[in-house]
Design an enzyme around this catalytic site. Structure first.
Site, PDB file in Angstrom:
ATOM      1  N   CYS A  79       0.867  -1.173   0.000  1.00 14.65           N
ATOM      2  CA  CYS A  79       0.000   0.000   0.000  1.00 14.65           C
ATOM      3  C   CYS A  79       0.908   1.228   0.000  1.00 14.65           C
ATOM      4  O   CYS A  79       1.646   1.461   0.965  1.00 14.65           O
ATOM      5  CB  CYS A  79      -0.873  -0.017   1.251  1.00 14.65           C
ATOM      6  N   CYS A 231      -5.055   5.906  -4.603  1.00 11.18           N
ATOM      7  CA  CYS A 231      -4.359   4.627  -4.380  1.00 11.18           C
ATOM      8  C   CYS A 231      -2.903   4.849  -4.781  1.00 11.18           C
ATOM      9  O   CYS A 231      -2.603   5.090  -5.965  1.00 11.18           O
ATOM     10  CB  CYS A 231      -5.004   3.534  -5.227  1.00 11.18           C
TER      11      CYS A 231
HETATM   12  N1  LIG Z   1      -6.519  -2.411  -2.067  1.00 13.79           N
HETATM   13  C1  LIG Z   1      -5.133  -2.682  -2.332  1.00 13.79           C
HETATM   14  C2  LIG Z   1      -4.237  -2.346  -1.167  1.00 13.79           C
HETATM   15  C3  LIG Z   1      -4.209  -0.907  -0.793  1.00 13.79           C
HETATM   16  C4  LIG Z   1      -3.512  -0.016  -1.841  1.00 13.79           C
HETATM   17  C5  LIG Z   1      -3.405   1.389  -1.353  1.00 13.79           C
HETATM   18  N2  LIG Z   1      -4.574   2.124  -1.145  1.00 13.79           N
HETATM   19  C6  LIG Z   1      -2.259   2.196  -1.929  1.00 13.79           C
HETATM   20  O1  LIG Z   1      -2.189   3.390  -1.594  1.00 13.79           O
HETATM   21  O2  LIG Z   1      -1.414   1.653  -2.627  1.00 13.79           O
HETATM   22  C7  LIG Z   1      -4.931  -4.151  -2.714  1.00 13.79           C
HETATM   23  O3  LIG Z   1      -5.746  -4.998  -2.316  1.00 13.79           O
HETATM   24  O4  LIG Z   1      -3.960  -4.434  -3.422  1.00 13.79           O
END
Ligand SMILES: N[C@@H](CCC[C@H](N)C(=O)O)C(=O)O
EC number: 5.1.1.7
Length: 325
Positions: A79, A231
């Site tokens: 993340c 993200c």
């Molecule tokens: N939902 C993602 C993990 C989280 C990613 C995040 N929000 C970021 O900032 O990179 C997954 O399941 O891969």
């Protein structure tokens, strides 16, 4: 008492728990249960997108280990926005500007940056390893070993897609401003994050709009969460896809700005000996400090009235900063 933090990077929000302060370490099942309850918007501070768990690392170079649990309880290998906040937390804990943090697949570099504004702390993190190999996403039934800027009529007509693990899985498409306004991202994100023939573990789906070659806008439907304000790994993957799609623009090693519904980050895409990695720079904001007795966190059903919450000035500072930029 145990201290939890509520944090965000580009308003991708998390609770942060440092397990090293506990008398009794959580089992994985307890952590997943805790993540689901903390992220539920009805329980505490409107919930969050995930839980970041800091634990002791046994890797000699790493100062700690980060685990990421999505709102639905699924585990993510990485993340980017979360690592910036964990990096800041560890930098303050150990009074160090540059650190290595162990994550599920790699030990990653974290480095504190000059504040973006008063009370707007910034951190740079390494996003790697990068892979386009089918088995690293994984994906199937697409008739290819790599999917790099290719049409996939099963996903959408007239769009090209790239599947890339950084190392969590991402599906990226460069789209027009008009397409960004449609429901397609939601439809595709939903379809690929329930049992489906293509991505057995689900995938984070991002649409990228090129404002100009120094500025992108990225929106992500995240695996295990749904739409988030940003993200970090998605924006990093999108920056790499952008650089690879326009080789004539020499976009490697250049700072670019990636805007998102929660603000913006900066990225630099690197290529070292045929390996790609991305530098992700952005805010690492602590919005609340939360205190609770440790035994309350170990309950099956958590009583959130027992939590003491203290807010910081950082979210207001961040909002003011974002309005000006
Ligand atoms: N939902 C993602 C993990 C989280 C990613 C995040 N929000 C970021 O900032 O990179 C997954 O399941 O891969």
């Amino acid at each position: 008492m145990v201290q939890l933090l509520k944090v965000h990077g580009s308003q991708n929000s998390f609770f942060l728990l440092d397990q090293t302060q506990l008398n009794q370490t959580f089992t994985q099942l307890e952590l997943v249960n805790l993540a689901k309850q903390l992220t539920n918007s009805h329980n505490l501070l409107n919930g969050a997108d995930g839980l970041l768990v800091v634990s002791q690392s046994f890797q000699p170079s790493a100062c700690a280990k980060m685990q990421v649990i999505n709102a639905d309880g699924s585990i993510a290998s990485m993340c980017g926005n979360g690592l910036r906040t964990v990096g800041r937390y560890l930098a303050e804990k150990y009074q160090q500007q540059n650190l290595i943090v162990e994550t599920a697949q790699a030990n990653l570099r974290v480095s504190c940056q000059p504040d973006w504004a008063p009370h707007v702390k910034a951190v740079s993190v390494e996003i790697s390893p990068v892979s386009f190999q089918q088995q690293d996403l994984p994906f199937s039934n697409l008739g290819k070993k790599e999917l790099i800027n290719q049409p996939v009529p099963e996903f959408a007509a007239n769009l090209k897609f790239t599947a890339v693990a950084v190392p969590n899985p991402h599906l990226i498409s460069i789209v027009s401003a008009n397409l960004m306004q449609t429901d397609l991202l939601k439809q595709l994100g939903t379809q690929l994050n329930r049992p489906n023939p293509y991505f057995p573990d689900g995938v984070n789906v991002s649409f990228t709009q090129i404002i100009n070659h120094q500025r992108l806008f990225v929106r992500t439907f995240e695996r295990g969460v749904g739409f988030t304000n940003a993200c970090g790994t998605g924006m990093s993957a999108a920056s790499l896809v952008h650089a690879l799609t326009y080789p004539q623009n020499s976009l490697f090693n250049n700072l670019i700005t990636v805007t998102n519904p929660g603000g913006f980050v900066q990225t630099i895409v690197h290529q070292d000996n045929n390996h790609y990695w991305i530098e992700l720079i952005g805010n690492a904001t602590f919005t609340h400090y939360i205190e609770v007795a440790e035994n309350e966190l170990h309950q099956n059903v958590i009583d959130f009235t027992k939590f003491k919450v203290k807010s910081t000035v950082e979210n207001q500072a961040y909002q003011e900063f974002i309005i000006k930029h």
